[in-house]
Design a protein around this motif. Structure first.
Motif, PDB file in Angstrom:
ATOM      1  N   ARG A 101       0.798  -0.644   0.009  1.00  0.00           N
ATOM      2  CA  ARG A 101      -0.233  -0.016  -0.102  1.00  0.00           C
ATOM      3  C   ARG A 101       1.114   0.745  -0.283  1.00  0.00           C
ATOM      4  NH1 ARG A 101      -3.035  -0.524   4.913  1.00  0.00           N
ATOM      5  NH2 ARG A 101      -4.070  -2.494   3.209  1.00  0.00           N
ATOM      6  N   GLY A 102       0.570   2.590  -1.153  1.00  0.00           N
ATOM      7  CA  GLY A 102       1.746   3.822  -1.155  1.00  0.00           C
ATOM      8  C   GLY A 102       2.483   3.866  -2.218  1.00  0.00           C
ATOM      9  N   HIS A 103       2.513   2.004  -2.502  1.00  0.00           N
ATOM     10  CA  HIS A 103       3.725   2.446  -3.585  1.00  0.00           C
ATOM     11  C   HIS A 103       2.881   2.024  -5.198  1.00  0.00           C
ATOM     12  CE1 HIS A 103       7.317   2.142  -0.812  1.00  0.00           C
ATOM     13  NE2 HIS A 103       6.096   1.211  -0.172  1.00  0.00           N
ATOM     14  N   ALA A 104       3.236   2.679  -6.295  1.00  0.00           N
ATOM     15  CA  ALA A 104       2.306   2.837  -6.684  1.00  0.00           C
ATOM     16  C   ALA A 104       3.044   2.561  -7.934  1.00  0.00           C
ATOM     17  CB  ALA A 104       1.910   4.424  -7.602  1.00  0.00           C
ATOM     18  N   GLN A 105       4.018   1.528  -8.014  1.00  0.00           N
ATOM     19  CA  GLN A 105       4.910   1.598  -9.042  1.00  0.00           C
ATOM     20  C   GLN A 105       4.919  -0.655  -8.563  1.00  0.00           C
ATOM     21  OE1 GLN A 105       6.109   2.293  -6.699  1.00  0.00           O
ATOM     22  NE2 GLN A 105       8.119   1.824  -5.653  1.00  0.00           N
ATOM     23  N   VAL A 106       3.926  -0.637  -7.875  1.00  0.00           N
ATOM     24  CA  VAL A 106       4.417  -1.729  -6.917  1.00  0.00           C
ATOM     25  C   VAL A 106       2.396  -2.749  -7.277  1.00  0.00           C
ATOM     26  CG1 VAL A 106       4.498  -3.971  -5.471  1.00  0.00           C
ATOM     27  CG2 VAL A 106       6.088  -1.536  -5.298  1.00  0.00           C
ATOM     28  N   ASP A 107       2.524  -3.571  -8.181  1.00  0.00           N
ATOM     29  CA  ASP A 107       1.170  -4.378  -8.328  1.00  0.00           C
ATOM     30  C   ASP A 107       1.090  -5.346  -7.500  1.00  0.00           C
ATOM     31  OD1 ASP A 107       0.322  -2.890 -11.044  1.00  0.00           O
ATOM     32  OD2 ASP A 107       1.201  -4.286 -12.294  1.00  0.00           O
ATOM     33  N   GLY A 108       2.401  -5.753  -6.779  1.00  0.00           N
ATOM     34  CA  GLY A 108       2.066  -6.749  -5.632  1.00  0.00           C
ATOM     35  C   GLY A 108       2.820  -7.855  -5.196  1.00  0.00           C
ATOM     36  N   VAL A 109       3.042  -8.018  -3.979  1.00  0.00           N
ATOM     37  CA  VAL A 109       4.282  -8.777  -3.478  1.00  0.00           C
ATOM     38  C   VAL A 109       4.137 -10.193  -3.638  1.00  0.00           C
ATOM     39  CG1 VAL A 109       6.453  -8.842  -1.819  1.00  0.00           C
ATOM     40  CG2 VAL A 109       4.713  -6.708  -2.553  1.00  0.00           C
ATOM     41  N   SER A 110       4.798 -11.114  -4.004  1.00  0.00           N
ATOM     42  CA  SER A 110       4.207 -12.558  -4.171  1.00  0.00           C
ATOM     43  C   SER A 110       5.196 -13.091  -3.276  1.00  0.00           C
ATOM     44  CB  SER A 110       4.060 -13.051  -5.391  1.00  0.00           C
ATOM     45  OG  SER A 110       2.710 -12.713  -5.680  1.00  0.00           O
ATOM     46  N   ASN A 160       8.993  -7.916 -13.421  1.00  0.00           N
ATOM     47  CA  ASN A 160       9.494  -8.935 -11.585  1.00  0.00           C
ATOM     48  C   ASN A 160      10.672  -8.003 -11.462  1.00  0.00           C
ATOM     49  OD1 ASN A 160       6.380  -9.787 -11.601  1.00  0.00           O
ATOM     50  ND2 ASN A 160       7.269 -11.906 -11.950  1.00  0.00           N
ATOM     51  N   VAL A 161      11.116  -7.852  -9.750  1.00  0.00           N
ATOM     52  CA  VAL A 161      12.141  -8.359  -8.942  1.00  0.00           C
ATOM     53  C   VAL A 161      11.728  -8.941  -8.403  1.00  0.00           C
ATOM     54  CG1 VAL A 161      13.962  -6.075  -8.227  1.00  0.00           C
ATOM     55  CG2 VAL A 161      12.542  -5.162  -9.862  1.00  0.00           C
ATOM     56  N   MET A 162      12.686  -9.497  -8.233  1.00  0.00           N
ATOM     57  CA  MET A 162      12.646 -11.182  -7.053  1.00  0.00           C
ATOM     58  C   MET A 162      13.958 -11.334  -6.410  1.00  0.00           C
ATOM     59  SD  MET A 162      12.055 -13.505 -10.321  1.00  0.00           S
ATOM     60  CE  MET A 162      10.199 -14.059 -10.831  1.00  0.00           C
ATOM     61  N   LYS A 163      14.020 -11.887  -5.526  1.00  0.00           N
ATOM     62  CA  LYS A 163      15.136 -11.862  -3.989  1.00  0.00           C
ATOM     63  C   LYS A 163      15.002 -13.172  -3.304  1.00  0.00           C
ATOM     64  CE  LYS A 163      18.151 -10.144  -1.346  1.00  0.00           C
ATOM     65  NZ  LYS A 163      19.697  -9.920  -2.132  1.00  0.00           N
ATOM     66  N   HIS A 164      15.675 -13.682  -3.548  1.00  0.00           N
ATOM     67  CA  HIS A 164      16.508 -15.287  -3.058  1.00  0.00           C
ATOM     68  C   HIS A 164      15.873 -15.333  -1.964  1.00  0.00           C
ATOM     69  CE1 HIS A 164      18.679 -17.739  -5.975  1.00  0.00           C
ATOM     70  NE2 HIS A 164      18.193 -17.771  -5.990  1.00  0.00           N
ATOM     71  N   THR A 208       7.430 -20.493  -3.538  1.00  0.00           N
ATOM     72  CA  THR A 208       8.274 -22.359  -3.024  1.00  0.00           C
ATOM     73  C   THR A 208       9.305 -22.359  -3.374  1.00  0.00           C
ATOM     74  OG1 THR A 208       6.796 -23.404  -3.724  1.00  0.00           O
ATOM     75  CG2 THR A 208       5.961 -22.259  -1.290  1.00  0.00           C
ATOM     76  N   ALA A 209      10.106 -23.483  -3.425  1.00  0.00           N
ATOM     77  CA  ALA A 209      11.725 -23.692  -3.829  1.00  0.00           C
ATOM     78  C   ALA A 209      10.389 -23.769  -5.382  1.00  0.00           C
ATOM     79  CB  ALA A 209      12.508 -24.324  -3.134  1.00  0.00           C
ATOM     80  N   ASP A 210       9.853 -24.910  -5.010  1.00  0.00           N
ATOM     81  CA  ASP A 210       9.930 -25.838  -6.623  1.00  0.00           C
ATOM     82  C   ASP A 210       8.379 -24.990  -7.289  1.00  0.00           C
ATOM     83  OD1 ASP A 210       7.460 -25.673  -5.209  1.00  0.00           O
ATOM     84  OD2 ASP A 210       6.552 -26.955  -4.680  1.00  0.00           O
ATOM     85  N   GLY A 211       8.639 -23.395  -6.881  1.00  0.00           N
ATOM     86  CA  GLY A 211       7.911 -22.635  -7.657  1.00  0.00           C
ATOM     87  C   GLY A 211       6.313 -22.182  -7.564  1.00  0.00           C
ATOM     88  N   GLN A 212       6.010 -23.131  -6.403  1.00  0.00           N
ATOM     89  CA  GLN A 212       4.606 -22.847  -6.332  1.00  0.00           C
ATOM     90  C   GLN A 212       3.955 -21.676  -5.491  1.00  0.00           C
ATOM     91  OE1 GLN A 212       2.013 -24.778  -6.988  1.00  0.00           O
ATOM     92  NE2 GLN A 212       3.259 -25.883  -8.213  1.00  0.00           N
ATOM     93  N   LEU A 213       3.051 -20.546  -5.730  1.00  0.00           N
ATOM     94  CA  LEU A 213       2.507 -19.538  -4.807  1.00  0.00           C
ATOM     95  C   LEU A 213       2.215 -19.422  -4.414  1.00  0.00           C
ATOM     96  CD1 LEU A 213       2.341 -17.065  -5.472  1.00  0.00           C
ATOM     97  CD2 LEU A 213      -0.404 -17.509  -5.836  1.00  0.00           C
ATOM     98  N   GLY A 214       2.965 -19.266  -2.846  1.00  0.00           N
ATOM     99  CA  GLY A 214       3.415 -19.430  -1.518  1.00  0.00           C
ATOM    100  C   GLY A 214       2.089 -18.157  -0.810  1.00  0.00           C
ATOM    101  N   ALA A 215       1.957 -17.506  -1.231  1.00  0.00           N
ATOM    102  CA  ALA A 215       1.923 -15.847   0.039  1.00  0.00           C
ATOM    103  C   ALA A 215       1.413 -14.547  -1.960  1.00  0.00           C
ATOM    104  CB  ALA A 215       1.759 -15.294   1.095  1.00  0.00           C
ATOM    105  N   LEU A 259      11.543 -17.539  -3.794  1.00  0.00           N
ATOM    106  CA  LEU A 259      12.140 -16.087  -4.398  1.00  0.00           C
ATOM    107  C   LEU A 259      10.901 -15.632  -3.449  1.00  0.00           C
ATOM    108  CD1 LEU A 259      12.510 -16.647  -8.276  1.00  0.00           C
ATOM    109  CD2 LEU A 259      14.650 -15.946  -6.182  1.00  0.00           C
ATOM    110  N   VAL A 260      11.265 -14.132  -3.599  1.00  0.00           N
ATOM    111  CA  VAL A 260      10.434 -13.168  -3.018  1.00  0.00           C
ATOM    112  C   VAL A 260       9.942 -12.171  -4.647  1.00  0.00           C
ATOM    113  CG1 VAL A 260       9.856 -10.661  -1.023  1.00  0.00           C
ATOM    114  CG2 VAL A 260      10.919 -12.769  -0.674  1.00  0.00           C
TER     115      VAL A 260
END
Length: 744
Positions: free
Chosen positions: A121-130, A185-189, A133-140, A200-201
């Motif tokens: 919230r408050g960051h217009a450049q960000v659509d979302g944060v996800s 996407n901008v990703m972090k380990h 998991t290590a196997d590529g599944q969406l955790g949150a 990944l975040v």
């Protein structure tokens, strides 16, 4: 001395005329040079100004475009770097939050979802944060709770991000699987405690956010701003008339700079996105795998430059064209004024020359008239001396005595010298009578000797006289003067050394092409020098009076004029031109003699001739001078004439009314009264053509007029009285025979 002062004035006028002409020519030359210089500057000045202005304006516009692109990339780079730094911080906070929930089920953890939503919230450049998991599944995800069942194990960015555990990974452009928006996407380990990959975040960045910013940054400038990865993938692009491109071509100067490791630069190239030539600037966004670019199309620079250059060109050329036309008009006006000035100078010079010539002619005419009057009276004195001498000779009882003959011969020799003196006086006054006589053309030795003494030893004279030459009727003294004038001109043309060749031959008008419709015989005298020759323009004016090619003060310009005058008075003509063999050729055409072939008579008294007796002839002597009349009456009386004297033509006219007993008439020409000798001669020729008439005069114009009318005329003084006596007696005998024949 009035004549000397007149010549000084003429000299001053002729000296001032060239100075005036020189000053005028210098003035017009300077003015013409100034106008031509101004004309050249009116053309070159605007051209140089426009060239310098156009080049400088173009360079300024290019420099401004480079500054604009570089400044735009700098602003876009600062903006992107701040955004990526925020993304890195968000990723770290997510990772820290996950440390507290190691064993939790993220997909059902409502609290974690709220944390993610609050971070976004408050960051217009960000659509979302996800969180993946290590196997590529969406955790949150901050976009939906609970998180949908989505896997990215097969996506390239997931695979690439796993290989770069220490970097903030920037993915390529894609379409969000949850939102369906254009994003990257901008990703972090995520790393476990044992160092193994735990997932990944991923922060989903809105491409539209960056494109909106780039549109605002470009404002009204024709800029194309974008953000790309180092592999050429386009993350954001504005404006996009053809849509957002997926990647840029690798075959460009820009990409080659990226591949060589440049983090910033400016290059001019043709864009592979829209096909336009642009000034392209780029900068790397911090340490992230992203570059911002700004492109300025040259088309807009060219259009703006051309519009301004056209305006300046029109503003410059319109007054320059007006100035050019004005200078052309002024130059033509100057040329016209120079032409008028030259004409005026020519006319003024000609007028001054004519005035000087007229004044000089007036002086010479006055002097000539004085000399002519003196010479005329002197001729009358000589006639009186001749008359009295012959009368004394007839009256002497010893006509054959040498003691008597010798003094009388001395008297006749003195009369001849006086005659030559009179001739010289009349020559100075240009009024000397021409005495044409029959001359033989075969004897040229005396003429050649005369010419040799005149031209000097440096000029060799060669004479070639053809056989069978005709005799000519000409004044011997004038002929010699004409030959001298030609020879002296030839000597001067040859510089005093050379060869003068003289050829004398017979010529016919039809054969020589003189332009006459009738045939006429001439004796032709060709005189050719070995000088440099004469050009046609000079030859055309050579016989003009006062014309000369010599330096002022070295010639009068009357030499060849005398030659032409002599030929024309003799009934011939002359010509001048370049000789085919080199040098100058002067040709004289003198008419063939038609007078009877009589041998020259001696000027001395012939005692045998004067002693012969002859029948008495009744003679009317018309003479207004009493002394001359007495001398002539005594002379003719001594020749056994019965002389009656008439003091003027009016008295003679009355005495000659028919019937009368006069057998011959001898009359002077100039006499007082209502009639002169010419009127009396015309009357007798018309009314009494068989009456022998002989006229005496000292003026050549009167002699020519009388001879043209067929009247026998003698020029005073008459030295050969025996010839006159013989002519009178022959005429009287013929007249008496004709009268007797008519009476029978």
């Amino acid at each position: 001395m009035p004549f000397a002062s007149g010549r000084d004035m003429t000299t001053q006028q002729s000296a001032s005329a060239p100075a005036s002409i020189s000053i005028g020519q210098s003035h017009f030359r300077r003015m013409r040079a100034a106008f031509v210089l101004a004309l050249a500057l009116s053309v070159l000045g605007p051209c140089v100004f426009l060239a310098v202005f156009g080049w400088q304006d173009w360079q300024d516009r290019l420099s401004a475009a480079r500054d604009t692109t570089e400044r735009s990339t700098y602003i876009a780079k600062e903006h992107a770097q701040k955004v990526f730094d925020i993304d890195a911080a968000l990723a770290e906070r997510v990772i820290d939050t996950l440390e507290d929930r190691k064993e939790a089920d993220l997909r059902r953890d409502r609290t974690f979802y709220d944390v993610l939503a609050r971070l976004v919230r408050g960051h217009a450049q960000v659509d979302g944060v996800s969180v993946w998991t290590a196997d590529g599944q969406l955790g949150a995800t901050s976009l939906r709770f609970p998180a949908p069942d989505i896997s990215i194990a097969d996506r390239v960015d997931f695979i690439d991000a796993r290989t770069r555990p220490t970097q903030l990974y920037v993915s390529g452009p894609m379409k969000g699987r949850v939102t369906g928006n254009a994003t990257f996407n901008v990703m972090k380990h995520l790393v476990r405690h044992d160092g193994l990959f735990a997932g990944l975040v991923s922060i989903s960045m809105s491409s539209a956010y960056f494109e909106d910013f780039y549109r605002q940054l470009a404002d009204d400038k024709p800029l194309t701003i974008g953000m790309i990865r180092s592999d050429g993938a386009v993350l954001a692009w504005s404006p996009g008339p053809h849509g957002r491109p997926e990647r840029i071509s690798r075959d460009t100067a820009f990409f080659r700079l990226l591949a060589s490791g440049h983090e910033a630069g400016v290059v001019t190239m043709v864009s592979t996105v829209d096909g336009e030539e642009k000034i392209l600037a780029f900068r790397r966004v911090g340490d992230y795998d992203a570059y911002v670019t700004a492109g300025f199309p040259l088309r807009y620079i060219w259009t703006a430059w051309l519009a301004r250059f056209t305006t300046v060109t029109i503003a410059t050329l319109v007054p320059s064209a007006a100035l050019f036309v004005l200078l052309i008009f002024s130059l033509r006006r100057l040329r016209h004024e120079e032409s008028l000035w030259r004409r005026a100078e020519t006319e003024a010079s000609m007028r001054a020359s004519l005035e000087a010539a007229a004044k000089e002619h007036q002086h010479l005419e006055t002097l000539g008239n004085m000399v002519a009057l003196v010479a005329h009276d002197f001729n009358n004195l000589l006639m009186a001396i001749v008359g009295y001498a012959h009368a004394a000779l007839r009256a002497d009882p010893r006509p054959h005595s040498d003691s008597v003959s010798a003094p009388l011969k001395g008297i006749m020799a003195t009369v001849e010298r006086g005659q030559r003196l009179t001739r010289r006086l009349l020559s100075v006054s240009k009024k000397h009578p021409v005495r044409p006589e029959r001359l033989s053309s075969t004897n040229w030795s005396s003429h050649v000797d005369l010419l040799r003494s005149a031209v000097g030893e440096g000029v060799a004279i060669e004479a070639s006289v053809h056989d069978g030459l005709w005799d000519i009727d000409a004044d011997q003294a004038e002929l010699e003067l004409a030959l001298l004038n030609i020879a002296i001109n030839a000597r001067d043309a040859m510089g005093g050394r050379g060869r003068l060749h003289i050829v004398v031959s017979n010529a016919n008008v039809s054969r020589e092409g003189n332009g006459s419709g009738t045939q006429a015989d001439f004796v032709r005298i060709d005189m050719t020098d070995s000088g440099a020759g004469i050009d046609p323009a000079t030859a055309e004016r050579a016989f003009e009076p006062f014309f000369t090619t010599k330096a002022p003060g070295h010639a009068t310009g009357l030499g060849l004029a005398q030659v032409r005058s002599f030929c024309e008075l003799s009934g011939g003509h002359c010509s001048i031109g370049a000789s085919p063999r080199g040098g100058t050729l002067v040709s004289l055409f003198l008419p063939r003699s038609k007078s009877p072939n009589t041998s020259p008579l001696s000027g001395h008294l012939d005692s045998a001739g004067v002693a012969a007796s002859s029948p008495c002839i009744r003679l009317l002597l018309v003479e207004d001078d009493p002394m001359v009349a007495d001398a002539q009456a005594a002379m003719f009386s001594a020749f056994e004439y019965e002389v009656t004297h008439a003091a003027n033509a009016d008295d003679a006219y009355r005495l000659l009314r028919a019937p009368h007993n006069f057998e011959a008439v001898i009359s002077d020409v100039q006499m007082p009264g209502s009639m002169d000798g010419l009127d009396l001669a015309e009357h007798l020729q018309r009314e009494q053509p068989n009456l022998p008439l002989i006229m005496l005069t000292g003026f050549v114009d009167q002699a020519e007029r009388l001879r043209g009318s067929g009247i026998t005329t003698f020029l005073k003084p008459i030295v050969d009285v025996a010839v006159l006596d013989e002519l009178i007696r022959r005429r009287v005998t013929a007249s008496n025979a004709a009268c007797a024949s008519q009476a029978g």
